[in-house]
Design an enzyme around this catalytic site. Structure first.
Site, PDB file in Angstrom:
ATOM      1  N   ASP A 108      -7.869  -4.829   0.550  1.00 29.36           N
ATOM      2  CA  ASP A 108      -8.514  -5.566  -0.540  1.00 29.36           C
ATOM      3  C   ASP A 108      -8.238  -7.064  -0.499  1.00 29.36           C
ATOM      4  OD1 ASP A 108      -9.391  -3.104  -1.835  1.00 29.36           O
ATOM      5  OD2 ASP A 108      -7.271  -2.795  -2.222  1.00 29.36           O
ATOM      6  N   HIS A 149       0.862  -1.186   0.000  1.00 31.07           N
ATOM      7  CA  HIS A 149       0.000   0.000   0.000  1.00 31.07           C
ATOM      8  C   HIS A 149       0.892   1.227   0.000  1.00 31.07           C
ATOM      9  CE1 HIS A 149      -2.913   2.976   1.313  1.00 31.07           C
ATOM     10  NE2 HIS A 149      -3.862   2.105   1.024  1.00 31.07           N
TER      11      HIS A 149
HETATM   12  C1  MLT Z   1      -8.285   3.318   0.079  1.00 29.19           C
HETATM   13  O1  MLT Z   1      -8.854   2.875   1.073  1.00 29.19           O
HETATM   14  O2  MLT Z   1      -8.693   4.311  -0.537  1.00 29.19           O
HETATM   15  C2  MLT Z   1      -7.128   2.550  -0.455  1.00 29.19           C
HETATM   16  O3  MLT Z   1      -6.478   1.846   0.538  1.00 29.19           O
HETATM   17  C3  MLT Z   1      -6.202   3.376  -1.316  1.00 29.19           C
HETATM   18  C4  MLT Z   1      -5.459   4.483  -0.654  1.00 29.19           C
HETATM   19  O4  MLT Z   1      -5.643   4.835   0.491  1.00 29.19           O
HETATM   20  O5  MLT Z   1      -4.595   5.056  -1.351  1.00 29.19           O
END
Ligand code: MLT
Length: 430
Positions: A363, A306
């Protein structure tokens, strides 16, 4: 600690203020840099750019911390309903009983779509992607709601927020029903947020669907965990569109489009596709991980790593436990869960992933829960959008309430041709 940074350019020193957030994270304020030096900063993909000040969500990516308005995600996941979390994100405080009841009533009163809108669903081909339907329908809804609402007025904003939050689940379920050729099921005033959505998704004529408490609990949890995540791609998009003074509906519809791709909200679907491919190809998880490490064409470990977390995504830990207990309670064995667990274990023991601090993200396990609930794969990203709605609305509100807010307008470093003279067509050569 210093509150200025010094920057030397061509032998001249410039002082730039350092701003400190409420959790002591520090950033260099470069807003006057170009005026003072003629230079801009270049940060492809905004990995180092703070685009705003925000009091909504706090993330410490190194420590794996996520808080909404100061409350740890672990506590909210355990104790709060999605609607309560939405109120917290949008208005800044956990609601009192009166506030919760009032907002609940507004959600109920605003659940049904304007009658004319049902015809819009027929305009889409049956194989239309539900995200296309969702964003188009949110824009269409604006034409009905905004005749009466001015979301810059506090009371009318609350109504617009309730209308969006409530109708997004009606639209989501209706897009699924029209996709599978079943009649649209309308919301029931006696049902709570999550149950009502499941009712609209799975009730068929003469057979009312009543979700078990375990299923409702799991979906509620999933929505809470997706409700906001500071300046991710879709939320930044909502703010970008809102900064041009676009209305709440247009801004949120843009957020839906930004969420669609496999590198953002579409990742939950990509994870299950990856697990299915591993299973179908008959290779071991170790062999798959080796392909990822060898950067074989098109082979990626989806749901791992992430941009902001260099540690476990705290949401992933909660979802993994929830997936385990939901499947147990439903007496389901999903080979995809076993495969996901095995893949996680193999990757987390591998120096390649450990040294790069690649851990499961939100995810990785969310698709397993959605499958167990019976949500089809092409609706996974729609579920993410439903969850993210309060975060988008909260960010729209915050931006509108920021004194002196300017339109978002990044700059660029131009890398194209330098000035050249126009050439008549017959003289053009390649
Ligand atoms: C989110 O929850 O939007 C995703 O983990 C993506 C992010 O935070 O960049």
């Amino acid at each position: 600690m210093s509150d200025v940074a010094k920057l030397e350019i061509d032998g001249k020193i410039f002082e730039l203020p350092i701003v400190t957030g409420s959790e002591n994270e520090r950033g260099i304020d470069i807003s006057a840099l170009r005026a003072a030096t003629g230079l801009i900063t270049l940060d492809d993909g905004y990995g180092n750019t703070g685009s705003c000040r925000s009091a909504i969500t706090y993330i410490d990516g190194d420590a794996g911390i996520l808080r909404y308005r100061g409350y740890p995600i672990e506590q909210l996941a355990q104790k709060s309903s999605f609607v309560e979390v939405a109120q917290l994100l949008i208005w800044g405080e956990l609601p009192t009983t009166t506030e919760r009841n009032q907002f609940g009533q507004m959600l109920t009163d605003n659940a049904a779509l304007p009658w004319d809108m049902r015809r819009h669903f027929d305009g889409f081909p049956t194989d239309a992607h539900p995200m296309a339907i969702l964003s188009a329908m949110i824009n269409a809804l604006e034409s009905y709601d905004l005749k009466n609402l001015h979301p810059t007025n506090q009371e009318e904003f609350a109504l617009a927020a309730a209308s969006l939050m409530s109708k997004v689940r009606t639209i989501a379920a209706a897009s699924y029903k029209s996709h599978i050729g079943q009649p649209i099921v309308w919301p029931r005033p006696d049902m709570k947020y999550v149950e009502n959505f499941l009712h609209m998704m799975f009730t068929v004529p003469y057979n009312d669907y009543v979700p078990t408490p375990e299923v409702s609990h799991a979906l509620n949890l999933l929505l809470v965990l997706h409700a906001d995540h500071e300046q991710n791609c879709s939320t930044s998009t909502v703010r970008m569109v809102a900064s041009g003074q676009a209305n709440l509906y247009a801004s949120v519809a843009a957020g839906v489009c930004a969420l669609w791709g496999p590198l953002h909200g579409g990742a939950n679907m990509a994870v299950v596709e990856m697990l299915e491919q591993i299973k179908a190809s008959g290779i071991t998880t170790k062999q798959f991980v080796d392909k990822v490490k060898n950067r074989e064409d098109g082979v990626k470990l989806m749901g791992f790593g992430h941009r902001v977390y260099r540690n476990f995504d705290p949401r992933a830990k909660i979802i993994k436990e929830a997936a385990d207990s939901l499947l147990d309670s439903l007496h389901i064995t999903d080979p995809m869960l076993d495969l996901a667990r095995e893949l996680e274990a193999v990757a987390l023991e591998d120096e390649y992933f450990v040294s790069r601090k690649l851990y499961p993200n939100v995810d990785f396990y969310s698709g397993i829960i959605l499958r167990a609930i019976g949500i089809p794969m092409d609706m996974f990203t729609v579920m993410f959008a439903m969850g993210r709605m309060p975060g988008w609305i909260a960010n729209w509100k915050e931006l509108h309430e920021t004194p002196g807010q300017r339109i978002y307008r990044p700059r660029q470093i131009y890398t194209g041709a330098t000035e050249r003279a126009w050439v008549p067509r017959k003289e053009r050569r390649r």
